[in-house]
Design an enzyme around this catalytic site. Structure first.
Site, PDB file in Angstrom:
ATOM      1  N   SER A  78       0.836  -1.196   0.000  1.00 37.96           N
ATOM      2  CA  SER A  78       0.000   0.000   0.000  1.00 37.96           C
ATOM      3  C   SER A  78       0.876   1.253   0.000  1.00 37.96           C
ATOM      4  O   SER A  78       1.677   1.444  -0.907  1.00 37.96           O
ATOM      5  CB  SER A  78      -0.955  -0.039   1.200  1.00 37.96           C
ATOM      6  OG  SER A  78      -2.023   0.854   1.024  1.00 37.96           O
ATOM      7  N   ASP A 177      -9.543  -5.614  -4.905  1.00 37.32           N
ATOM      8  CA  ASP A 177      -9.072  -4.514  -4.056  1.00 37.32           C
ATOM      9  C   ASP A 177     -10.084  -3.372  -4.073  1.00 37.32           C
ATOM     10  O   ASP A 177     -10.368  -2.792  -5.118  1.00 37.32           O
ATOM     11  CB  ASP A 177      -7.711  -4.020  -4.564  1.00 37.32           C
ATOM     12  CG  ASP A 177      -7.000  -3.129  -3.565  1.00 37.32           C
ATOM     13  OD1 ASP A 177      -7.677  -2.390  -2.836  1.00 37.32           O
ATOM     14  OD2 ASP A 177      -5.759  -3.181  -3.522  1.00 37.32           O
ATOM     15  N   HIS A 207      -7.606  -5.808  -0.693  1.00 34.13           N
ATOM     16  CA  HIS A 207      -6.473  -4.917  -0.463  1.00 34.13           C
ATOM     17  C   HIS A 207      -5.433  -5.535   0.469  1.00 34.13           C
ATOM     18  O   HIS A 207      -4.232  -5.471   0.199  1.00 34.13           O
ATOM     19  CB  HIS A 207      -6.963  -3.586   0.117  1.00 34.13           C
ATOM     20  CG  HIS A 207      -5.869  -2.584   0.290  1.00 34.13           C
ATOM     21  ND1 HIS A 207      -5.159  -2.069  -0.780  1.00 34.13           N
ATOM     22  CD2 HIS A 207      -5.336  -2.011   1.404  1.00 34.13           C
ATOM     23  CE1 HIS A 207      -4.245  -1.216  -0.335  1.00 34.13           C
ATOM     24  NE2 HIS A 207      -4.328  -1.173   0.983  1.00 34.13           N
TER      25      HIS A 207
END
Length: 248
Positions: A78, A177, A207
């Site tokens: 991320s 995601d 995610h």
């Protein structure tokens, strides 16, 4: 010796990349660093933290690994994926792995929903009693807007540096995601100038990709990428579970 830096995401902590970090340490016996970024962790406070502090923490860890190891790999999840891009553009790391990398902005309320789903996979129906859920729920609900702006500032700063990345790069994102759009992975693949790069989409991953249904496949792809010295030049691979055996 091989060193590996694993960077977690915004409002998160090393738990997010723990399955990968543990595997590389226990199975490969590599030197693995999983630093907690400034303002994060159980007692972290993001209010007065700047993105320069996140970048500095990642740089210090990288420099230490470069001193101690013959090869250094960087894995980022991320926001950590964007920090990994910064590191790869600035330092002579050998390979880069970007997991759900947030080249486009994260919505903290969506992150809370995604975290719930990830933790359900771990504890099967005991969500409200899980310490990770309670910790992340509090963190996300209390995340100050100043920290969100710092996250956005980090992404804005790093994007122009993508073309400076020459190290072999593996980009992996879940097709489910809900936080980072698929175009983020496509954007990174197109901008990064490495001649050796792979783009993989995992069909059943959300995610929190390190804790999802595709975890075994994810680890397999990362291990294979980090161990294989020769990658087909300019290869873009869009890989799904049902057909991944057809891709060499």
């Amino acid at each position: 010796m091989i060193g590996c830096l694993c960077l977690h995401g915004f409002t998160g902590e090393p738990w997010e990349v723990e399955p990968i970090a543990n595997y590389l340490f226990e199975k490969k016996r590599w030197l693995v660093y999983t630093p907690t970024l400034p303002g994060h962790g159980p007692n972290g406070q993001l209010k007065d933290i700047t993105h320069e502090q996140w970048l500095y923490a990642a740089e210090v860890a990288t420099e230490e690994l470069l001193k101690r190891c013959d090869k250094v790999y960087v894995i980022g999840f991320s926001m950590g994926g964007m920090l990994a891009c910064h590191i790869a553009a600035k330092y002579p790391v050998d390979k880069v792995v970007l997991l759900s990398a947030a080249a486009y902005y994260v919505n903290p309320t969506q992150l809370l929903h995604e975290l719930k789903e990830a933790i359900k996979l771990r504890i099967r129906g005991q969500l409200q009693n899980d310490e990770h859920y309670q910790l992340y729920r509090q963190k996300i609900l209390e995340t100050p807007m100043s920290a969100v702006w710092q996250f956005m500032g980090a992404v804005k700063l790093i994007k122009p540096k993508l073309r400076e990345i020459k190290a072999p790069t593996l980009i992996i994102q879940g097709e489910l995601d809900e936080i980072v759009p698929k175009k983020s992975a496509q954007y990174l693949f197109e901008r990064i100038q490495s001649e050796k790069k792979l783009l993989i989409f995992l069909k059943d991953s959300h995610h929190m990709i390190c804790h999802g249904f595709d975890q075994i496949e994810l680890i397999h792809h990362i291990e294979e990428f980090l161990e294989v010295e020769k990658i087909e030049k300019n290869a873009a691979v869009s890989m799904r579970k049902e057909d991944h055996n057809e891709v060499s």
